[in-house]
Scaffold this motif. Structure first.
Motif, short mmCIF file in Angstrom:
data_model
loop_
_atom_site.label_atom_id
_atom_site.label_comp_id
_atom_site.label_asym_id
_atom_site.label_seq_id
_atom_site.Cartn_x
_atom_site.Cartn_y
_atom_site.Cartn_z
N GLU B 107 60.44 20.67 6.56
CA GLU B 107 61.79 21.21 6.34
C GLU B 107 62.89 20.35 6.94
O GLU B 107 63.54 20.71 7.91
CB GLU B 107 61.89 22.64 6.93
N LEU B 108 63.13 19.23 6.33
CA LEU B 108 64.11 18.26 6.84
C LEU B 108 65.52 18.87 6.91
O LEU B 108 66.33 18.50 7.77
CB LEU B 108 64.12 17.03 5.93
N ALA B 109 65.80 19.82 6.01
CA ALA B 109 67.18 20.33 5.93
C ALA B 109 67.48 21.41 6.96
O ALA B 109 68.59 21.93 7.02
CB ALA B 109 67.43 20.89 4.53
N TRP B 122 67.61 16.62 10.44
CA TRP B 122 67.57 15.22 9.97
C TRP B 122 68.10 14.25 11.01
O TRP B 122 67.73 13.10 11.05
CB TRP B 122 68.28 15.05 8.62
N VAL B 139 61.36 18.01 1.80
CA VAL B 139 62.70 18.49 1.51
C VAL B 139 62.76 18.91 0.04
O VAL B 139 62.08 18.35 -0.81
CB VAL B 139 63.77 17.42 1.84
N HIS B 143 68.73 20.62 -1.42
CA HIS B 143 69.32 20.37 -0.10
C HIS B 143 70.05 19.03 -0.03
O HIS B 143 70.67 18.72 0.97
CB HIS B 143 68.24 20.40 0.98
N VAL B 163 71.25 17.78 3.42
CA VAL B 163 70.79 16.53 4.03
C VAL B 163 71.57 15.41 3.36
O VAL B 163 71.67 15.39 2.14
CB VAL B 163 69.28 16.34 3.77
#
Lengths: 231, 883
Positions: B107-109, B122, B139, B143, B163
């Motif tokens: 879940e990068l965002a 991030w 991701v 996003h 992101v």
């Protein structure tokens, strides 16, 4: 205390060469000499042998000379002559304030050293305290009448001038620090007002016809105090 | 293709400076199996023995995903409390303390809980990459910042967690995780997709077949664009012509609601066409309300996040400036929006796009129409100001009418219109175009009403009067427009000039500053003009202790310190208003040189609101010359230190050479004399023996003086010579010196001229004595035997002088300066006679330390030399009456 004829001196110095030349000269002058190579050794000797005078080097291997002096002063009033290096007037003043009676600066001449020793031994005898009059060459100070004469002629001095001269005379041949003089004569609040002393000594020299460059009476010990020469 | 371009491409291909590699698992929607795919890849790496760890992995309780987590070492989560709610976040410091080779970050965002170091995950990932850790991350396409609008258009859902696109561009590998919408929907129905209970309704709307298909296409496009970019990079790597010619995309924005959308669109176009892009705002000096300013700032910040360049220009006219700038930057495309708010412009002048088309030959001009769903802009907030201007317009029209009525008896009808024109012109210069036009309209009516026959009615009798009136209206509008534009240009110029002057002023001050402290003082003085800001400059020592070097001394909170630490380490802005540790009151901007940060500029707005981008841009512009000046100061300091070091080394060797010579001479005499006494003692006469002994003693004393000089020199040389000043009688100094030198002076005729009444000196007695001794020794050394040596002391109101005159060879005028140089005698070798040559240099050093000086002149009866020590006199102490 040993017999009056043959006073005992304790030399505390770690330098064998210095102890040696002091021993030779002192024995030649008829003193008995004890030697110690460090501070603790010196304190032990001082306690056991009760010397008439201690010659103490300030730079000792085991403990600071000032510390030796402090410890010694806790239980003994024996006169102490300190050997010090020139660069540190503050060291000398510290030692004098810490109970040392006089000092010589290394390197020193033996004449000077022996003169100091003589002056200190005389003080230990308590001679001048009782004296009503002290003379040095042409100068004489009469404590009872507060009178000063030079070549038999009375010199008119102000009160302060007389007080300074009298205090130096009571310590004839020995150094008196400027702090001692200022505190005793001007009071403790003036201990740092050295200019009072400079002016008074200047006037004294004029009245005694004394040349500071070739002093007959009052010698300036730079950064330390004054000394009345013993003649 | 030039080698430079190819080299750039090669460089980009190389792992960037120990940076970790980023692999992104990109999906179209939740539930397509990104986490699953990432864990599968991780398992494969694990089997190959790669040291990996899971930083954070959300399994949402799905068994098949959890099964894949078996055997993957996990980093413990960091717990923190915010407003009494317990939360867990990825433990960034824990990972950095013991970095793995590869880290899994799901879940990068994700947005971090308040109180974390960075506000976004991030940003954590960026820091981890910089620390050299490889990252696998997941991701979803919605996003991505630049797709935000499109996703909203498709799904009707506004995605808040975004992101920046460059994160994806930086990625070394992108893996598209694809699942046909039908299968995804099946998984959703089977409950295999995690859906939070409270959002079920919204989510259900989101997961429609059409939405998912559109999103899938978006994800594929994104991945394809990446593949495209990769491809063209490979072309360049192989030295072939890239398919597209490089240019630049300029997007012109104004302070309106559509600006953000325009920026997003531009970013996407630029990405697709592989163009670098800039966001340009042309400030024509028009008034802007809070809200407009907010739109502009938001758009500029967005552009920064999306990887665009942000440029602000000041000029009187937008289209011309944009085209000029485009040509300067060799841009190929200009993108502008068309807004419905500018109705006025539509009818009174050509729109921006039209003007661009007319001016921008050879440029591609793109126009993005305003979004239809956008509501009309709310009324301007600065109403009072506008009403005041319109009031001015009314007043001007009334005044003009009055004056015209007054002069109508002397002037012909057409000339009366001039009075009204003057009013219009004045209003245009004083306010803006709107009031000017209003004034023109009012004047038109008043002119018609009061002067055009039939008078006192709006009707017009003669046809030629209609024409006159129309001309008048046209003239009024044109001059009004002209004047107001002129005024805007003037104001823009004025402001630009003020800023340029400020920058010039700063750089002039900085140029004058030679050391670090002066540089900082100059900068601070410059910045202190902003009353609403508190400024502080910090520096961090090697043991990580902060020291305020200039400006406001303020205790920093834990978080402010952490932000400062971070800004220092990463050489990027942190703190208030940034994405990194924004909790404190300070915004930190590192002043960096090539070797690393030199200082940290801290700015704290007194109202504690984040700095406007305009302010930040200004500060950053000032920061650059400041950093350069600091670097220059540091360099100068290093050079000076090196030079001093060299000089000291030179002195040291000269000293050693001369000292070994001069210390040995007395020792040789002493040893020779004593040896003679020891071995030949009996055979030497008593007088000779005495002479030898006296010689030994004199030499010993000389040795003592040399040693004293050496000690003094070290005292002087270290600059730490503390003067223990006291009141000293000059006579005592002379006496003491003469006594100490008695053996040396004995063969001479010494004359002392010391007056009895001399002022007292306030000096360090021992040092002055030593200075005098050195002069005396020098005089004695050069005196003929039995020569005269005069020591005199005299004084005036300002100073006291010790003079020593001899009958020696004297010192030629041209050498009089040099004798005070250290080792001057030494440099002349043995011809110079005895002595290290230190004596006079030390003498000068000591007298100098007391604020005095040493002078040289002729000696007694024109022979020899006189050295004079001048010492300033202090006000003499006051003595009590008692003495």
């Amino acid at each position: 205390m040993n017999t009056r004829n043959q006073p005992t001196l304790l030399v505390i110095d770690d330098e064998a060469q210095i102890r040696k030349f002091l021993r030779i000269s002192l024995i030649a002058q008829g003193y008995k000499v004890l030697e110690a190579v460090n501070g603790s050794d010196g304190l032990a000797h001082a306690a056991l042998s009760k010397p008439d005078l201690v010659v103490l080097d300030l730079g000792l291997p085991d403990m600071d000379g000032q510390a030796v002096l402090r410890e010694l002063r806790e239980w003994s009033q024996v006169p102490v002559l300190v050997l010090s290096v020139r660069a540190s007037e503050s060291e000398k003043v510290l030692a004098l304030d810490g109970g040392a009676n006089d000092y010589v600066t290394k390197p020193f001449g033996i004449q000077e050293f022996l003169a100091r020793v003589r002056a200190l031994l005389r003080q230990a005898g308590g001679a001048e305290q009782a004296q009503a009059r002290i003379s040095s060459g042409a100068l004489s100070v009469d404590f009872a009448y507060r009178r000063v004469t030079l070549d038999g002629v009375e010199v008119a001095l102000t009160r302060k001038e007389y007080d300074v001269l009298a205090m130096l005379a009571r310590h004839l041949g020995r150094v008196v620090t400027q702090q001692q003089l200022l505190k005793d004569i001007w009071g403790p609040s003036h201990a740092d007002d050295s200019h009072y002393l400079r002016v008074v000594v200047g006037h004294l020299r004029q009245k005694l016809n004394d040349d500071p460059a070739a002093p007959r009476f009052i010698v300036t010990e730079a950064g330390v105090g004054y000394r009345l020469l013993e003649l | 293709m030039s080698d430079a371009v190819r080299a750039d491409a090669l460089l980009a291909e190389m792992p960037k400076d120990g940076r970790g590699r980023l692999k992104v698992f990109l999906g179209a929607a939740p539930g397509v199996g990104k986490t699953f795919a990432m864990l599968q890849a991780a398992q494969a790496q694990l089997r190959q023995g790669v040291d990996l760890r899971a930083g954070v992995v959300e399994t949402h309780g799905r068994a098949e995903t959890e099964a894949l987590l078996v055997g993957v070492p996990q980093q413990a989560q960091r717990s923190l409390t915010y407003r009494d709610v317990g939360m867990t976040e990825m433990d960034l410091d824990g990972i950095l303390a013991k970095p793995p080779k590869l880290l899994l970050v799901d879940e990068l965002a994700h947005s971090n809980a308040p109180g974390s170091r960075h506000s976004k995950r991030w940003q954590d990932v960026r820091e981890l990459l910089e620390a050299g850790i490889d990252i696998y991350t997941t991701v979803n396409v919605q996003h991505l910042e630049s797709l935000n609008d499109q996703v909203r258009a498709i799904t009707g859902v506004q995605v808040r967690e975004t992101v920046p696109d460059w994160v994806l561009q930086e990625a070394d590998e992108i893996l598209l995780i694809d699942l046909p919408p039908r299968e995804l929907l099946e998984r959703l129905h089977d409950g295999k997709v995690y859906v939070p209970e409270q959002a079920r309704a919204a989510i259900d709307a989101f997961f429609s077949q059409t939405n998912l298909t559109a999103l899938r296409e978006l994800a594929m496009q994104t991945a394809a664009a990446r593949v495209d970019a990769d491809l063209s990079r490979r072309y360049r790597l192989q030295g072939q012509q890239a398919p597209t010619l490089r240019g630049r995309l300029l997007v012109g924005i104004d302070a309106s609601e559509g600006a953000e959308r325009l920026v997003r669109h531009a970013s996407r176009v630029a990405e697709r066409r592989h163009l670098p892009w800039s966001v340009v705002h042309v400030d024509i000096g028009a008034e802007r309300d809070e809200q407009g300013l907010g739109y502009l700032q938001a758009a500029q910040q967005l552009a920064e996040r999306l990887g665009g360049e942000v440029i602000s220009l000041r000029a009187g006219e937008v289209a011309k400036t944009l085209v000029e700038h485009a040509r300067e930057r060799r841009a190929s495309v200009i993108l502008v929006g068309r807004s419905r708010q500018h109705l006025r412009r539509r009818y009174f002048g050509r729109g921006l796009a039209e003007r661009l088309l007319a001016l921008g030959q050879g440029l591609e001009i793109s126009v993005l129409d305003s979004a239809s769903e956008l509501l009309p802009a709310p009324r301007r907030a600065s109403a009072p100001l506008v009403w005041r201007d319109y009031g001015l317009a009314l007043l001007a029209a009334l005044l003009a009418t009055g004056v015209s009525l007054g002069v109508s008896r002397f002037l012909e009808l057409p000339n009366i219109s001039m009075v009204f024109l003057v009013a219009v012109l004045l209003v245009a210069v004083r306010s803006s175009l709107g009031p000017a036009l209003a004034c023109a309209g009012l004047s038109f009516l008043a002119y018609d009403f009061c002067f055009i026959p039939p008078v006192w009615s709006l009707t017009i009798e003669r046809q030629q009067d209609v024409l006159t009136l129309l001309f008048f209206l046209l003239m009024a509008a044109l001059t009004g427009n002209l004047a107001s534009r002129q005024r805007r240009q003037l104001e823009a110029l004025r402001q630009t000039q003020a800023e340029t002057t400020a920058l010039l002023d700063l750089s002039r001050k900085l140029t004058a500053a030679t050391d670090r402290q002066a540089v900082l003082a100059a900068a601070l003085q410059h910045l202190s003009g902003c009353n609403e800001l508190e400024i502080s400059v910090l520096a961090r020592s090697d043991d990580e202790v902060w020291k305020v070097e200039a400006g406001v001394q303020r205790l920093l909170t834990e978080q402010e310190r952490a932000a400062a630490d971070w800004a220092w380490q990463h050489e990027r802005a942190a703190g208030l208003g940034t994405g990194t540790l924004p909790g404190g009151r300070w915004w930190w901007w590192p002043l960096s040189a090539q070797e690393g940060p030199l200082a940290l500029l801290g700015v704290s707005p007194k109202d504690q609101r984040p700095l406007a981008p305009e302010q930040r841009r200004l500060l950053a512009a000032l920061a650059q010359p400041l950093a350069q000046a600091l670097e220059r100061a540091q360099l100068a300091q290093k050079l000076e230190a090196a030079r001093l070091h060299g000089q000291t080394e030179e002195l040291r060797s000269a000293l050693l050479a001369s000292v070994s010579h001069d210390l040995r001479t007395p020792l040789t005499v002493m040893r020779g004399s004593i040896d003679s006494l020891l071995t030949l003692g009996e055979s030497i006469s008593l007088d000779d023996r005495r002479e030898l002994l006296q010689g030994t003693r004199d030499e010993a004393e000389r040795l003592d003086r040399y040693i004293q000089n050496l000690l003094d020199m070290t005292r002087l040389g270290h600059g730490g010579l503390a003067l223990a000043r006291d009141w000293v009688a000059p006579a005592d100094i002379v006496a003491s010196a003469v006594q100490r030198l008695r053996p040396l002076l004995a063969p001479l005729q010494v004359e002392l001229q010391v007056p009895q009444q001399l002022p007292l000196l306030y000096v360090h007695g021992a040092l002055i004595e030593q200075a005098l001794i050195n002069v005396l020794e020098n005089a004695a050394r050069f005196s003929p035997s039995a020569g005269r040596l005069r020591i005199s002391v005299d004084s005036d109101a300002q100073e006291l002088r010790f003079s020593v005159s001899d009958q020696g060879p004297g010192i030629p005028a041209h050498e009089r300066e040099k004798i005070f140089d250290m080792f001057y005698t030494a440099a002349r070798g043995d011809r110079g006679g005895q002595g290290t040559g230190l004596g006079l240099a030390i003498c000068q050093g000591m007298i100098g330390a007391h604020g005095g000086r040493v002078s040289v002149s002729e000696g007694i009866d024109g022979h020899g030399a006189t050295l004079c020590l001048h010492l300033p006199l202090h006000p003499q102490p006051v003595l009590d009456d008692e003495q």
